[in-house]
Scaffold this motif. Structure first.
Motif, PDB file in Angstrom:
ATOM      1  N   TYR A   1      -4.527 -11.662   3.642  1.00 30.29           N
ATOM      2  CA  TYR A   1      -3.344 -10.874   3.310  1.00 30.29           C
ATOM      3  C   TYR A   1      -3.589 -10.022   2.062  1.00 30.29           C
ATOM      4  O   TYR A   1      -3.310  -8.828   2.042  1.00 30.29           O
TER       5      TYR A   1
ATOM      6  N   ARG B   1      -5.808  -7.118   2.870  1.00 32.49           N
ATOM      7  CA  ARG B   1      -5.088  -6.024   3.535  1.00 32.49           C
ATOM      8  C   ARG B   1      -4.297  -5.202   2.522  1.00 32.49           C
ATOM      9  O   ARG B   1      -4.297  -3.961   2.570  1.00 32.49           O
ATOM     10  N   LEU B   2      -3.618  -5.879   1.601  1.00 33.63           N
ATOM     11  CA  LEU B   2      -2.867  -5.153   0.574  1.00 33.63           C
ATOM     12  C   LEU B   2      -3.791  -4.309  -0.305  1.00 33.63           C
ATOM     13  O   LEU B   2      -3.466  -3.166  -0.646  1.00 33.63           O
TER      14      LEU B   2
ATOM     15  N   ARG C   1      -6.726  -3.008   0.457  1.00 31.97           N
ATOM     16  CA  ARG C   1      -7.180  -1.834   1.207  1.00 31.97           C
ATOM     17  C   ARG C   1      -6.067  -0.791   1.311  1.00 31.97           C
ATOM     18  O   ARG C   1      -6.298   0.407   1.168  1.00 31.97           O
ATOM     19  N   LYS C   2      -4.842  -1.248   1.551  1.00 28.21           N
ATOM     20  CA  LYS C   2      -3.698  -0.344   1.657  1.00 28.21           C
ATOM     21  C   LYS C   2      -3.485   0.429   0.358  1.00 28.21           C
ATOM     22  O   LYS C   2      -3.153   1.613   0.379  1.00 28.21           O
ATOM     23  N   ARG C   3      -3.697  -0.234  -0.761  1.00 26.90           N
ATOM     24  CA  ARG C   3      -3.501   0.393  -2.076  1.00 26.90           C
ATOM     25  C   ARG C   3      -4.759   1.109  -2.585  1.00 26.90           C
ATOM     26  O   ARG C   3      -4.746   1.741  -3.617  1.00 26.90           O
ATOM     27  N   GLY C   4      -5.873   0.943  -1.837  1.00 27.14           N
ATOM     28  CA  GLY C   4      -7.082   1.673  -2.171  1.00 27.14           C
ATOM     29  C   GLY C   4      -7.913   1.103  -3.299  1.00 27.14           C
ATOM     30  O   GLY C   4      -8.555   1.851  -4.028  1.00 27.14           O
TER      31      GLY C   4
END
Length: 98
Positions: A73, A76-77, A79-82
């Motif tokens: 989890y 994933r966060l 990667r989403k925030r870069g």
């Protein structure tokens, strides 16, 4: 931890108490581990542990599969925030919230 150990710590008979004992004292007193380490004249690390070891120590009841799910989890966060979880954030970097 037995009472004799606590008495020896308070009296200064134990010159270099083990970090695990200091951590237990901090938890028992409900104070920051960093504060106890500082009082014992230990250098407090400025870097944080990676997620898995932190979760294993802080939440001893978590199963390996629970930790796997938390790591997935958080990955994933990230990667989403870069950002990269392997490399530390640059000195002085702030989150988008802060």
């Amino acid at each position: 931890m037995n009472q004799a150990t606590i008495v020896r710590l308070e009296a200064g008979s134990i010159i270099a108490p083990r970090p695990d004992k200091l951590s237990r004292i901090a938890r028992a007193l409900g104070i920051s581990g960093a504060d106890v380490f500082a009082l014992a004249d230990y250098t407090v690390p400025t870097d944080l542990p990676s997620l898995r070891p932190y979760l294993q120590v802080r939440y001893r009841g978590l199963l390996a599969e629970d930790i796997d799910k938390i790591e997935a989890y958080v990955g994933r966060l990230a990667r989403k925030r870069g950002f990269d979880l392997v490399e530390p954030a640059p000195e002085g970097a702030r989150s988008q919230d802060g």
